[in-house]
Design an enzyme around this catalytic site. Structure first.
Site, PDB file in Angstrom:
ATOM      1  N   GLU A 110       9.130 -23.634   4.705  1.00  0.00           N
ATOM      2  CA  GLU A 110       8.434 -22.579   2.859  1.00  0.00           C
ATOM      3  C   GLU A 110       9.225 -21.579   3.427  1.00  0.00           C
ATOM      4  OE1 GLU A 110       4.176 -22.695   2.448  1.00  0.00           O
ATOM      5  OE2 GLU A 110       4.066 -25.081   3.841  1.00  0.00           O
ATOM      6  N   LYS A 112       8.032 -17.853   2.990  1.00  0.00           N
ATOM      7  CA  LYS A 112       7.439 -16.496   3.174  1.00  0.00           C
ATOM      8  C   LYS A 112       7.362 -15.315   1.996  1.00  0.00           C
ATOM      9  CE  LYS A 112       5.458 -13.669   7.371  1.00  0.00           C
ATOM     10  NZ  LYS A 112       5.543 -12.719   6.667  1.00  0.00           N
ATOM     11  N   ASP A 114       6.267 -12.352   0.126  1.00  0.00           N
ATOM     12  CA  ASP A 114       6.196 -11.079   0.303  1.00  0.00           C
ATOM     13  C   ASP A 114       5.222 -10.732  -1.281  1.00  0.00           C
ATOM     14  OD1 ASP A 114       5.766  -8.744   1.601  1.00  0.00           O
ATOM     15  OD2 ASP A 114       7.406  -8.241   1.565  1.00  0.00           O
ATOM     16  N   TYR A 221      -0.176 -21.850  -0.795  1.00  0.00           N
ATOM     17  CA  TYR A 221       0.544 -22.566   0.060  1.00  0.00           C
ATOM     18  C   TYR A 221      -0.159 -23.605   1.202  1.00  0.00           C
ATOM     19  CZ  TYR A 221      -0.908 -18.465   2.560  1.00  0.00           C
ATOM     20  OH  TYR A 221      -0.931 -16.683   3.144  1.00  0.00           O
ATOM     21  N   LYS A 308      11.931 -14.058   9.921  1.00  0.00           N
ATOM     22  CA  LYS A 308      11.976 -12.977   9.441  1.00  0.00           C
ATOM     23  C   LYS A 308      13.728 -13.060   8.935  1.00  0.00           C
ATOM     24  CE  LYS A 308       7.837 -10.763   8.962  1.00  0.00           C
ATOM     25  NZ  LYS A 308       7.052  -9.792   9.393  1.00  0.00           N
ATOM     26  N   CYS A 402      15.380  26.372  -6.728  1.00  0.00           N
ATOM     27  CA  CYS A 402      15.607  25.194  -7.956  1.00  0.00           C
ATOM     28  C   CYS A 402      17.047  25.297  -7.819  1.00  0.00           C
ATOM     29  CB  CYS A 402      15.247  24.776  -9.439  1.00  0.00           C
ATOM     30  SG  CYS A 402      15.788  24.290 -10.552  1.00  0.00           S
ATOM     31  N   CYS A 405      17.926  26.369 -11.638  1.00  0.00           N
ATOM     32  CA  CYS A 405      17.716  27.505 -12.268  1.00  0.00           C
ATOM     33  C   CYS A 405      17.100  28.958 -11.526  1.00  0.00           C
ATOM     34  CB  CYS A 405      16.271  27.126 -13.593  1.00  0.00           C
ATOM     35  SG  CYS A 405      14.915  26.999 -12.584  1.00  0.00           S
ATOM     36  N   CYS A 420       9.438  22.550  -9.667  1.00  0.00           N
ATOM     37  CA  CYS A 420      10.487  23.905  -9.666  1.00  0.00           C
ATOM     38  C   CYS A 420       9.265  24.205 -11.369  1.00  0.00           C
ATOM     39  CB  CYS A 420      11.625  23.641 -10.594  1.00  0.00           C
ATOM     40  SG  CYS A 420      12.433  25.357 -11.512  1.00  0.00           S
ATOM     41  N   CYS A 426      14.211  25.786 -16.811  1.00  0.00           N
ATOM     42  CA  CYS A 426      15.245  24.985 -16.525  1.00  0.00           C
ATOM     43  C   CYS A 426      15.714  23.913 -16.743  1.00  0.00           C
ATOM     44  CB  CYS A 426      14.139  24.270 -15.368  1.00  0.00           C
ATOM     45  SG  CYS A 426      14.341  23.755 -13.650  1.00  0.00           S
TER      46      CYS A 426
HETATM   47  P1  AMP Z   1       1.912 -11.499   8.725  1.00  0.00           P
HETATM   48  O1  AMP Z   1       1.432 -11.069   7.762  1.00  0.00           O
HETATM   49  O2  AMP Z   1       3.613 -11.054   9.172  1.00  0.00           O
HETATM   50  O3  AMP Z   1       1.694 -11.908  10.250  1.00  0.00           O
HETATM   51  O4  AMP Z   1       2.257 -13.209   8.175  1.00  0.00           O
HETATM   52  C1  AMP Z   1       1.359 -13.737   7.457  1.00  0.00           C
HETATM   53  C2  AMP Z   1       1.176 -13.634   5.567  1.00  0.00           C
HETATM   54  O5  AMP Z   1       2.468 -14.122   5.586  1.00  0.00           O
HETATM   55  C3  AMP Z   1       0.281 -14.332   5.858  1.00  0.00           C
HETATM   56  O6  AMP Z   1      -1.377 -13.722   5.541  1.00  0.00           O
HETATM   57  C4  AMP Z   1       0.495 -14.992   4.206  1.00  0.00           C
HETATM   58  O7  AMP Z   1      -0.301 -13.717   3.191  1.00  0.00           O
HETATM   59  C5  AMP Z   1       1.671 -14.776   3.983  1.00  0.00           C
HETATM   60  N1  AMP Z   1       2.938 -16.067   3.693  1.00  0.00           N
HETATM   61  C6  AMP Z   1       3.627 -16.164   2.538  1.00  0.00           C
HETATM   62  N2  AMP Z   1       3.956 -16.773   2.835  1.00  0.00           N
HETATM   63  C7  AMP Z   1       3.508 -17.662   3.471  1.00  0.00           C
HETATM   64  C8  AMP Z   1       3.679 -19.473   3.120  1.00  0.00           C
HETATM   65  N3  AMP Z   1       4.330 -19.602   2.848  1.00  0.00           N
HETATM   66  N4  AMP Z   1       2.076 -19.668   4.687  1.00  0.00           N
HETATM   67  C9  AMP Z   1       1.686 -18.946   4.891  1.00  0.00           C
HETATM   68  N5  AMP Z   1       2.112 -17.497   5.453  1.00  0.00           N
HETATM   69  C10 AMP Z   1       2.564 -17.101   4.436  1.00  0.00           C
HETATM   70 ZN    ZN Z   2      14.638  24.916 -11.464  1.00  0.00          ZN
END
Ligand code: AMP
Ligand code: ZN
Length: 664
Positions: A110, A112, A114, A221, A308, A402, A405, A420, A426
């Site tokens: 899957e 990941k 962010d 997920y 990662k 600055c 000016c 500034c 300015c």
């Molecule tokens: P970390 O914070 O680096 O330890 O990664 C764990 C976090 O990845 C989990 O708390 C999830 O919130 C996040 N995460 C994002 N996508 C997924 C996914 N497909 N499956 C499991 N965890 C995920």
């Molecule tokens: Zn200035």
């Protein structure tokens, strides 16, 4: 059809449209039609509060305020993930697994996502609570905020387990992130650094209506619970989709580490086409029975592994550090780099944020630096290659004056940025303020662009935005590339802007922290620039949603003689510096300072109308009774607990007719 079934049918229909739009990205009706239906439901609900449903689609707009987020213990702990960085890491992991479980092992790959992790608990098909990860054992209850995220189903579809948790990630797609930043910049505020922090920050906002405005999404997920009715993670994802959750389609089954790596390689490239940020791949043992056998370490499941993505990085030479001055006077140091290719674009500049950042990195002109492109728009310098530092290199000295000016810079306590203070002398500040004044969401002056503003200032034709209104065609004709026709358009555009309504003029003035929304609130409350300019801090902060920093900034703005002079000139030129007669005709001060609670069903007006009447007459609508409530307007079918509470606090209970008398 009875009213009740009508309301239910509308809710059902709107839920389906929400699902099509936000989960499937595939709307089947026009936005306008959807809005009309939502409005219709809202009106019915106002009229018949006895059919209240906490999961109604009308409640997606938020409004509830949370002062303190309650700490709750997760039913199932939220673990972290172990990280891997190479094929060898993955092969080692596979070996460890095979020692513990019997039989063939299949993996699910899957993405990941962010953002901010979230755990949603559903009971009997409705959302019970939404809790942040916190320390994994306990998190914060952010249900009111999460309910405003449209891709989170409030009511599940099809068959669902009686009670379960579902885990996911709340993300802010790039589009929405950029739009929010445009608005912040327009209000003279610092832009947000990246989507992830903005998403997690959003969950902890006190005002859920504010959260509702942010285009957050929730990607799910995994499910936790008993008797879930599936045996593999992959089936679980599908089950979640069927219940109405947004589960990205990218997940894939793999039978070997090589297949896992194919998935990683594919997404390492194609993730850049996704609308939201991802920082890797998560690989999970597919079979739930095997997952159970594998169990957990103190920190993470043994059956899952994160891989990662390498953040794209290059090294290049830092040629020069320059300093930019923004319209509010904020100084931003910029690294000018030897041009280099990174993630498909040529990078020449990187932000260094502020003096602390430069000190922390100990970055110097002539250094070889590592540049990385993450979720940010502008790449950042993450480190210096000290081995390549020239022998004669000297520490970077932050500027004290600055660059535009030469005024000495100031730095307020608690502020990371230098400023500034020479706002009226300015150039970039002068030009920036006028550019903001004429921008689309402010005065929207047709025929005048940012470049022309700079020209006008540089030629000495204007000093501030009020000077625009005395410009003549003859003044501007000599400017570079200015033809007869464009000069005419420019003058006409300026003239036309005199009709722009008060709240937008207020926004255009460029008072720090006064963005579009705040400007509207202030215009509505004070009705004229006169009243606003005389408001003391404690009066300002009593206005809904106006906090200390906004109030201070407004007061400071009007304290300046210069500003007062400019505003008075704008008034003389005929700009709208108060609400129009038409808007005012429907407004009075009769309920000024009063906090009023409305409850029950009314005869001659709907609840929405009643609330509007309170606000138009200067009163404040409050949703719950407290010692600060001045009146309770009671209609038919009012809840008995409200009455008891009002009586115990000695709050006058008045009828609809009493109320209408009050404002007559
Ligand atoms: P970390 O914070 O680096 O330890 O990664 C764990 C976090 O990845 C989990 O708390 C999830 O919130 C996040 N995460 C994002 N996508 C997924 C996914 N497909 N499956 C499991 N965890 C995920
Ligand atoms: Zn200035």
């Amino acid at each position: 059809m009875s009213i009740e079934s009508q309301i239910k049918a509308l809710r059902e229909e709107l839920r389906e449209h929400n699902y099509n739009y936000y989960v499937l990205d595939n709307p089947t009706i026009a936005d306008f039609e959807f809005d009309m239906k939502l409005k219709q439901l809202q009106e019915l609900e106002d009229q018949y509060p006895e059919y209240y449903d906490p999961n109604s689609p009308t409640l997606r707009v938020g409004g509830e305020v949370t002062k303190n987020f309650e700490t709750v213990t997760h039913d199932y702990r939220m673990y972290s993930l172990d990280n891997s960085y190479s094929k060898e890491d993955l092969l080692d992991w596979e070996k460890r697994i095979e020692k513990i479980v019997d039989g063939k092992v299949e993996f699910v790959c899957e993405l990941k996502y962010d953002g901010a992790s979230i755990s949603l608990t559903y009971e009997n098909g409705t959302l019970l609570r939404a809790v942040t990860r916190g320390d994994g054992t306990q998190g914060d209850d952010v249900t009111t905020n999460v309910k405003t995220i449209k891709s989170v189903p409030l009511q599940l579809k099809g068959n669902y387990p009686e009670r379960f948790d579902i885990r996911g990630e709340i993300v802010l797609p790039y589009d929405g992130f950029h739009k929010m930043n445009e608005e912040r910049l327009a209000a003279g505020e610092e832009p947000y650094r990246n989507p992830r922090n903005t998403a997690s920050g959003s969950l902890k906002l006190q005002d859920s209506a504010e959260v509702a405005k942010r285009p957050l999404e929730c990607l799910l997920y995994s499910m936790k619970g008993r008797d879930l009715g599936f045996e593999t993670q992959f089936e679980g994802l599908d089950k979640a989709r069927q219940m109405g959750f947004k589960v990205p389609e990218a997940s894939k089954l793999a039978t070997s580490v090589d297949e896992v790596l194919e998935f990683v390689e594919y997404w390492d490239v194609h993730r850049h086409d996704l609308p939201y940020e991802t920082d890797g791949v998560v690989i999970k043992v597919n079979n739930l029975q095997q997952q159970e056998e594998l169990g957990y370490t103190a920190k993470a499941p043994r059956w899952a592994m994160a891989y990662k993505f390498k953040a794209e990085q290059v090294s290049t030479r830092l040629n020069e550090i320059t300093y930019q001055v923004g319209r509010t006077g904020a100084i931003t140091p910029v690294a000018n780099l030897e041009p280099v290719e990174l993630a498909g674009t040529t990078v020449k500049r990187a932000s260094l944020h502020n003096a602390d950042q430069i000190k922390k990195l100990d970055v110097r002109v002539g250094d070889e630096v590592y540049v990385e492109k993450g979720g940010e728009i502008i790449p950042k310098i993450i480190a210096v290659d000290f081995s390549k530092r020239p022998a004669d290199s000297k520490p970077t000295e932050y500027i004290t004056h600055c660059p535009e000016c030469q005024t000495e810079l100031i730095r307020q306590e608690g502020d990371a940025k230098h400023y500034c203070p020479n706002e009226n002398g300015c150039k970039p500040q002068i030009i920036g303020r006028i550019q903001h004044f004429i921008s689309r969401k402010a005065m929207d002056i047709e025929g005048l662009g940012g470049e022309t503003v700079a020209l006008l200032v540089n030629e000495g034709l204007i000093q501030n935005y009020s000077d625009l209104y005395v410009l003549t065609k003859e003044d501007v004709l000599p400017l570079e590339r200015m033809a007869e026709k464009s000069a005419e358009n420019l003058i006409n555009g300026i003239e036309a802007s005199k009709q722009i309504p008060f709240e937008r003029v207020l926004f255009a003035l460029g008072i720090r922290y006064v963005g579009e929304t705040v400007a509207k609130k202030l215009a509505k409350h004070y009705k004229s620039i006169e009243a606003l300019s005389q408001a003391p801090i404690d009066d300002l902060v009593s206005v809904d949603e106006i906090g200390d920093s906004i109030a201070e900034s407004v007061v400071q703005f009007f304290q300046s003689e210069e500003h007062r002079g400019i505003v008075s000139r704008l008034k003389d030129y005929g700009l709208q510096l108060k609400l129009s007669e038409e808007t005012l005709a429907n407004q009075t001060d009769k309920l000024k300072g009063l906090s009023i609670v409305v409850s029950g069903v009314f005869e001659s007006v709907s609840r929405t109308e009643l609330k509007k009447l309170i606000e138009d007459n200067g009163g404040k609508v409050s949703s719950s009774i407290s010692s600060k409530t001045n009146y309770l307007v009671a209609g038919d079918k009012m809840g008995p607990s409200k009455r008891t509470k009002a009586e115990s606090l000695n709050i006058p209970i008045i009828t609809e007719n009493d109320f209408l008398e009050l404002i007559k």
